[in-house]
Design an enzyme around this catalytic site. Structure first.
Site, short mmCIF file in Angstrom:
data_model
loop_
_atom_site.label_atom_id
_atom_site.label_comp_id
_atom_site.label_asym_id
_atom_site.label_seq_id
_atom_site.Cartn_x
_atom_site.Cartn_y
_atom_site.Cartn_z
N GLU A 136 -4.09 10.62 7.33
CA GLU A 136 -4.89 9.51 7.85
C GLU A 136 -5.81 9.96 8.98
O GLU A 136 -7.00 9.65 9.00
CB GLU A 136 -3.98 8.39 8.36
N ASP B 120 0.89 9.75 6.41
CA ASP B 120 0.53 8.78 7.44
C ASP B 120 1.44 9.06 8.62
O ASP B 120 2.65 8.83 8.53
CB ASP B 120 0.72 7.35 6.94
N ASP C 216 2.85 4.89 10.49
CA ASP C 216 2.52 3.69 9.72
C ASP C 216 3.13 2.49 10.42
O ASP C 216 4.34 2.45 10.68
CB ASP C 216 3.06 3.81 8.29
#
Length: 318
Positions: A78, A98, A101
């Site tokens: 990300e 990620d 998250d």
């Protein structure tokens, strides 16, 4: 390692990834402590700045350790994406990460936050690890190996945690939904109208209402997938997420007997291919037990169709 990973290779990668997720979790907890110590959000070094800092630090930790251990594997993250890095998905093994998250939860101290580490091979998720350090919950799966939840030092429990039950209709379902970060009038209207129909009572004036048991928002796409895999949510729907939000969670859900699909028009074949991964429209439904009149997989497909007949279809923000 070849581009096609054996079960033994996947299991070895899983062991490494689980240990790495726990390291990342320790860094997430450090960041949470720093946010609490920073005071008000409008200070110069405020909590939003700290979220960005720890997002980057966690991704750098994960990426550096994965790159050192698996130097030929590609990487999608990300924060790397936000910084302009692009990796075109191929058949080669590719980690999809990620780092934090549930960043809004992270800011507020709401304990639904995780690091999400997925592995894609052949343009499909084949391994997933989610670790929520606040609750010490570690979800994991490899393709063909089942899905598990380890918590509190206890031996990993296979998912779903209970024998899959039948699910006759959405009126008996607990549904996962999210508002997302785009609060424009168009997005809020589409989602608001959809949520109204899902929750509303058609006998009391809600046209098209399904009167679901209730709606839930955990604030983390990855943990919503995990909760469906676990059996705590019956279904989760999202428009606007990215591959790193759903990669790990999708294989965990599939290995727990769940069914994953993309948009309204996607084939109902439980194939999380490149079109689904990158399509930014996702739906996942838990394992459903067979009834006297219907196979579980047929019920999953029927309920996804019923759900998509109820909610709006709209394009996610760019």
């Amino acid at each position: 390692m070849s581009s096609t990973l054996s079960q033994a290779e996947l299991n070895a990668i899983l062991d490494f990834t689980i240990a790495l997720a726990r390291k990342a979790g320790a860094l997430i907890l450090e960041g949470s402590e720093a946010i609490r110590a920073s005071g008000a959000m409008d200070e110069k070094k405020n909590s939003v700045d700290l979220v960005t800092e720890y997002d980057v630090r966690v991704e750098e930790l994960v990426k550096s350790e994965l790159s050192a251990k698996f130097p030929t594997f590609k990487f999608i993250g990300e924060e790397s994406y936000a910084a302009g890095a692009r990796t075109n998905l191929t058949d080669e093994p590719t980690f999809c990460v990620d780092p934090i998250d549930g960043t809004t939860n992270f800011v507020h101290g709401f304990p639904a936050v995780c690091v999400s580490i997925g592995l894609i091979s052949g343009k499909r998720p084949v391994l997933g690890v989610l670790y929520n350090p606040f609750l010490d919950q570690l979800y994991s799966a490899v393709k063909g190996g089942g899905a598990f939840l380890a918590q509190g030092g206890r031996p990993p429990a296979r998912l779903p945690l209970a024998k899959p039950r039948p699910l006759p209709s959405l009126s008996q379902a607990l549904l996962g939904i999210e508002w997302g970060s785009d609060r424009s009038a168009d997005m809020v209207n589409h989602k608001g109208d959809s949520f109204k129909r899902l929750a509303g009572n058609p006998a009391e004036g809600v046209v098209g209402g399904r009167m679901a048991h209730s709606l839930r928002s955990l604030g983390s796409a990855a943990l919503n997938f995990a909760m469906v895999a676990q059996g705590g949510l019956d279904l989760y729907w999202e428009i606007g997420c990215w591959p790193w939000d759903v990669c790990a969670g999708s294989i965990i859900a599939q290995e727990a007997g769940g069914f994953v699909a993309g948009s309204h028009n996607s084939p109902l074949d439980n194939d999380v291919n490149q079109d689904v991964l990158e399509g930014r429209k996702y739906i996942v439904i838990r394992a459903i037990g067979d009834s006297e009149t219907e196979k579980g997989v047929d019920a999953q497909k029927r309920l996804i169709k019923e759900f998509y007949e109820t909610v709006d279809d709209f394009e996610p923000p760019k």
